[in-house]
Design a protein around this motif. Structure first.
Motif, short mmCIF file in Angstrom:
data_model
loop_
_atom_site.label_atom_id
_atom_site.label_comp_id
_atom_site.label_asym_id
_atom_site.label_seq_id
_atom_site.Cartn_x
_atom_site.Cartn_y
_atom_site.Cartn_z
N ALA A 1 -35.36 -16.11 38.57
CA ALA A 1 -36.78 -16.22 38.19
C ALA A 1 -36.84 -16.60 36.72
N THR A 2 -37.67 -17.60 36.40
CA THR A 2 -37.73 -18.09 35.02
C THR A 2 -39.18 -18.22 34.55
N THR A 3 -39.32 -18.21 33.23
CA THR A 3 -40.61 -18.46 32.59
C THR A 3 -40.35 -19.29 31.34
N ALA A 4 -41.07 -20.37 31.18
CA ALA A 4 -41.03 -21.21 29.97
C ALA A 4 -39.63 -21.69 29.61
N ILE A 5 -38.92 -22.25 30.59
CA ILE A 5 -37.60 -22.80 30.30
C ILE A 5 -37.72 -24.30 30.10
N PRO A 6 -36.77 -24.92 29.38
CA PRO A 6 -36.79 -26.36 29.17
C PRO A 6 -36.68 -27.14 30.49
N THR B 1 -28.36 -19.36 29.80
CA THR B 1 -28.28 -18.52 28.60
C THR B 1 -28.01 -19.33 27.35
N ALA B 2 -27.34 -20.48 27.49
CA ALA B 2 -27.04 -21.31 26.32
C ALA B 2 -28.26 -22.04 25.79
N SER B 3 -29.24 -22.32 26.65
CA SER B 3 -30.38 -23.12 26.19
C SER B 3 -31.73 -22.54 26.64
N ILE B 4 -31.84 -21.23 26.69
CA ILE B 4 -33.06 -20.58 27.17
C ILE B 4 -34.22 -20.78 26.20
N GLY B 5 -33.94 -20.92 24.90
CA GLY B 5 -35.01 -21.10 23.92
C GLY B 5 -35.93 -19.90 23.90
N ASP B 6 -37.25 -20.15 23.97
CA ASP B 6 -38.23 -19.07 23.98
C ASP B 6 -38.51 -18.55 25.38
N GLY B 7 -37.86 -19.11 26.37
CA GLY B 7 -38.10 -18.70 27.75
C GLY B 7 -37.37 -17.43 28.12
N VAL B 8 -37.57 -17.01 29.35
CA VAL B 8 -36.89 -15.84 29.90
C VAL B 8 -36.38 -16.16 31.30
N ALA B 9 -35.32 -15.47 31.70
CA ALA B 9 -34.75 -15.67 33.03
C ALA B 9 -34.14 -14.38 33.55
N VAL B 10 -34.21 -14.22 34.86
CA VAL B 10 -33.60 -13.08 35.55
C VAL B 10 -32.79 -13.62 36.71
N GLY C 1 -34.33 -28.99 36.07
CA GLY C 1 -33.63 -30.02 36.84
C GLY C 1 -32.27 -29.56 37.32
N ALA C 2 -31.53 -28.88 36.45
CA ALA C 2 -30.21 -28.38 36.83
C ALA C 2 -30.33 -27.35 37.95
N LEU C 3 -31.32 -26.49 37.88
CA LEU C 3 -31.50 -25.47 38.92
C LEU C 3 -31.92 -26.08 40.25
N THR C 4 -32.79 -27.10 40.21
CA THR C 4 -33.25 -27.69 41.47
C THR C 4 -32.19 -28.56 42.15
N ARG C 5 -31.13 -28.90 41.44
CA ARG C 5 -30.02 -29.60 42.09
C ARG C 5 -29.27 -28.69 43.04
N TRP C 6 -29.27 -27.39 42.76
CA TRP C 6 -28.49 -26.44 43.55
C TRP C 6 -29.34 -25.48 44.37
N MET C 7 -30.62 -25.33 44.00
CA MET C 7 -31.44 -24.30 44.61
C MET C 7 -32.80 -24.86 44.98
N LEU C 8 -33.52 -24.15 45.86
CA LEU C 8 -34.90 -24.49 46.19
C LEU C 8 -35.83 -23.80 45.21
N GLU C 9 -36.99 -24.39 44.96
CA GLU C 9 -38.00 -23.80 44.08
C GLU C 9 -39.28 -23.57 44.91
N PRO C 10 -39.35 -22.44 45.66
CA PRO C 10 -40.51 -22.21 46.53
C PRO C 10 -41.80 -21.95 45.76
N MET C 11 -41.68 -21.47 44.54
CA MET C 11 -42.83 -21.26 43.65
C MET C 11 -42.38 -21.70 42.26
N PRO C 12 -43.31 -22.07 41.40
CA PRO C 12 -42.91 -22.46 40.04
C PRO C 12 -42.13 -21.34 39.35
N GLY C 13 -40.93 -21.66 38.90
CA GLY C 13 -40.11 -20.71 38.16
C GLY C 13 -39.27 -19.78 39.01
N LEU C 14 -39.36 -19.89 40.34
CA LEU C 14 -38.57 -19.05 41.23
C LEU C 14 -37.59 -19.94 41.99
#
Length: 104
Positions: free
Chosen positions: A8-13, A49-58, A18-31
């Motif tokens: 689960a992500t919020t405010a990621i670059p 973790t290397a490029s999270i910036g001001d965003g958050v992820a779990v 794009g990298a996440l959607t290559r490997w996973m489905l995104e049923p809702m924005p940020g999930l």
């Protein structure tokens, strides 16, 4: 062996999305949900973790413990996972008040 993984992500670059959607489905924005090998999961989490910036992820994925899963976080969050005798619990960090509100 591949296992169910949830991120689960919020405010990621955008490039992370794009990298996440290559490997996973995104049923809702940020999930993001997918069945990943440990190697792919580790590489994706390293990229986050290397490029999270001001965003958050779990990140949640199954493991052999009492709860049946492990929880990882990245970025500044108000909720922090803590280990309590082998169980992961969530601690709420206090909200920082503005100086004007703290000193009326």
């Amino acid at each position: 062996m591949a296992t169910m993984t949830v991120i689960a992500t919020t405010a990621i670059p955008d490039h992370l999305r794009g990298a996440l959607t290559r490997w996973m489905l995104e049923p809702m924005p940020g999930l993001y949900v997918g069945t990943l090998s440990a190697r792919v999961r580790t590489e994706l989490w390293s990229a986050i973790t290397a490029s999270i910036g001001d965003g958050v992820a779990v990140l949640l994925h199954p493991t052999d413990n009492e709860q049946g899963f492990v929880l990882h976080t990245a970025g500044q969050r108000r909720r922090s996972p803590i280990d309590f005798d082998g169980l992961t619990l969530i601690a709420l960090n206090p909200v920082e008040q503005d100086n004007e509100m703290a000193n009326p």
